[in-house]
Scaffold this motif. Structure first.
Motif, short mmCIF file in Angstrom:
data_model
loop_
_atom_site.label_atom_id
_atom_site.label_comp_id
_atom_site.label_asym_id
_atom_site.label_seq_id
_atom_site.Cartn_x
_atom_site.Cartn_y
_atom_site.Cartn_z
N LYS A 13 0.84 -1.18 0.00
CA LYS A 13 0.00 0.00 0.00
C LYS A 13 0.88 1.24 0.00
CE LYS A 13 -4.13 1.67 2.40
NZ LYS A 13 -5.00 1.47 3.57
N SER A 127 -14.98 3.65 0.24
CA SER A 127 -14.66 3.42 1.65
C SER A 127 -15.64 2.42 2.25
CB SER A 127 -14.72 4.73 2.44
OG SER A 127 -14.34 4.52 3.79
N TRP A 143 -12.48 -2.01 11.49
CA TRP A 143 -12.04 -2.67 10.24
C TRP A 143 -12.37 -1.76 9.08
CZ3 TRP A 143 -14.17 -4.35 5.64
CH2 TRP A 143 -13.51 -5.37 4.94
N SER A 144 -11.52 -1.72 8.06
CA SER A 144 -11.84 -0.89 6.91
C SER A 144 -11.07 -1.34 5.67
CB SER A 144 -11.52 0.59 7.19
OG SER A 144 -10.11 0.80 7.19
N ARG A 145 -11.59 -0.96 4.53
CA ARG A 145 -10.92 -1.10 3.25
C ARG A 145 -11.21 0.19 2.47
NH1 ARG A 145 -8.94 -4.44 5.75
NH2 ARG A 145 -8.65 -6.68 5.31
N GLN A 153 -14.16 -5.80 -6.79
CA GLN A 153 -13.34 -5.70 -5.58
C GLN A 153 -14.17 -5.21 -4.40
OE1 GLN A 153 -10.35 -3.13 -7.43
NE2 GLN A 153 -8.78 -4.69 -7.06
N HIS A 157 -14.63 -7.20 -0.85
CA HIS A 157 -14.34 -6.63 0.47
C HIS A 157 -15.56 -6.67 1.39
CE1 HIS A 157 -10.34 -5.58 -0.62
NE2 HIS A 157 -10.65 -4.58 -1.41
N GLU A 160 -15.65 -10.12 2.59
CA GLU A 160 -14.50 -10.36 3.47
C GLU A 160 -14.79 -9.88 4.88
OE1 GLU A 160 -9.88 -8.80 4.09
OE2 GLU A 160 -11.11 -8.00 2.45
N GLU A 231 -5.16 0.10 12.26
CA GLU A 231 -5.32 -0.33 10.87
C GLU A 231 -6.50 0.37 10.19
OE1 GLU A 231 -3.35 -3.26 13.42
OE2 GLU A 231 -5.35 -2.35 13.52
#
Length: 292
Positions: A13, A127, A143-145, A153, A157, A160, A231
């Motif tokens: 990243k 987000s 938790w995040s992506r 994708q 996520h 996930e 995170e």
């Protein structure tokens, strides 16, 4: 360093380091911006000096949330109980602050990149975050992506996060304006294939975006009730420092507004005891009124 010294890491990243025009008395490009020129700019246009040269927009005095601190929390898995606990780090008011995640109200919030006015999927990130609220009304981003994701994708996520916190995430809130309307049906269609249940709920984004963020997040920030894991908190804190000056860096805050609004304070044991006592009293009054 020479060409080839820096190699990309697969799955890594980017972490961007913003150089300042002057660091520890050393000017980055004195031929472009000398000490005298910078001092003149600070006098004549303080905002431009801070945002365009020092890369510290919160020093302009325009950033609303810069004075508030966000607490750091840690997610711990109890191997014996197979339960997650949220631990508030350096909590002076409550050192024994471990909260069982299954006792919280937990939601996933999704803000897919879309095409607003002047904003597109290349400048607007997707987000996805998971927010938990405990019985004391503390909000935890656990938790995040965040990134520039394709729709496939995004779906990956979403599943996930629901897999990692299976049975704990009560709802997955998806903004369903314009393009985003196609996302919920796609998620629903994937449930049988992936064998992971996702309770997806589409919600419209109404009203002014910055006003919604200001009301939902500002209140909890002012009361010191927002805590994030290391995170999941990086992008959230970065956008807080910029608010409300940036129109293209609101993705995480917009998603978080939904996570905070839709994760409700659950009933505590003392609340439950009081409620049951009141119900018993009402039943007793009703029975007496009928002569029993």
């Amino acid at each position: 360093w020479q060409k080839g010294d820096i190699q990309p890491i697969e799955g890594g990243k980017w972490d961007i380091y913003w150089r300042r025009v002057e660091e520890d008395g050393v000017y980055l490009r004195p031929d472009v911006m000398s000490k005298e020129s910078l001092e003149e700019l600070v006098r004549d246009d303080f905002w431009s000096a801070m945002t365009q040269y020092y890369n510290e927009p919160f020093k302009t005095g325009l950033a609303e949330f810069v004075e508030y601190s966000v607490g750091e929390c840690k997610l711990v898995l109890d191997d014996k109980e197979k339960e997650y606990y949220v631990l508030r780090i350096n909590d002076d008011f409550n050192p024994q602050s471990a909260v069982k995640l299954s006792d919280c109200h937990v939601v996933m919030s999704v803000d897919p990149a879309a095409t607003d006015s002047g904003i597109n999927a290349k400048s607007c990130r997707t987000s996805i975050g998971i927010w938990a609220t405990d019985s004391d009304d503390y909000k935890y981003r656990i938790w995040s992506r965040v990134g520039f994701f394709s729709i496939h994708q995004i779906i990956d996520h979403i599943f996930e996060g629901n897999r990692v916190f299976r049975g704990v995430v009560e709802r997955t809130i998806i903004e369903n304006n314009a393009f985003q309307k196609v996302l919920k049906p796609l998620v629903d269609a994937e449930i049988a294939e992936r064998k992971i249940y996702v309770h997806a709920v589409g919600v419209p984004a109404t009203g002014d975006k910055k006003a919604r963020i200001r009301v939902a997040i500002g209140d909890y920030l002012a009361r010191g009730r927002i805590w994030v894991t290391k995170e999941a908190g990086k992008e959230f804190i970065e956008e807080l420092k910029m608010f409300p000056m940036s129109d293209t860096r609101l993705d995480v805050l917009d998603e978080s507004e939904k996570g905070i609004v839709f994760s409700k304070r659950p009933e505590s044991p003392s609340d439950r005891f009081e409620r049951e006592e009141e119900e018993e009293e009402r039943i007793g009054v009703a029975l007496n009124a009928f002569g029993y």
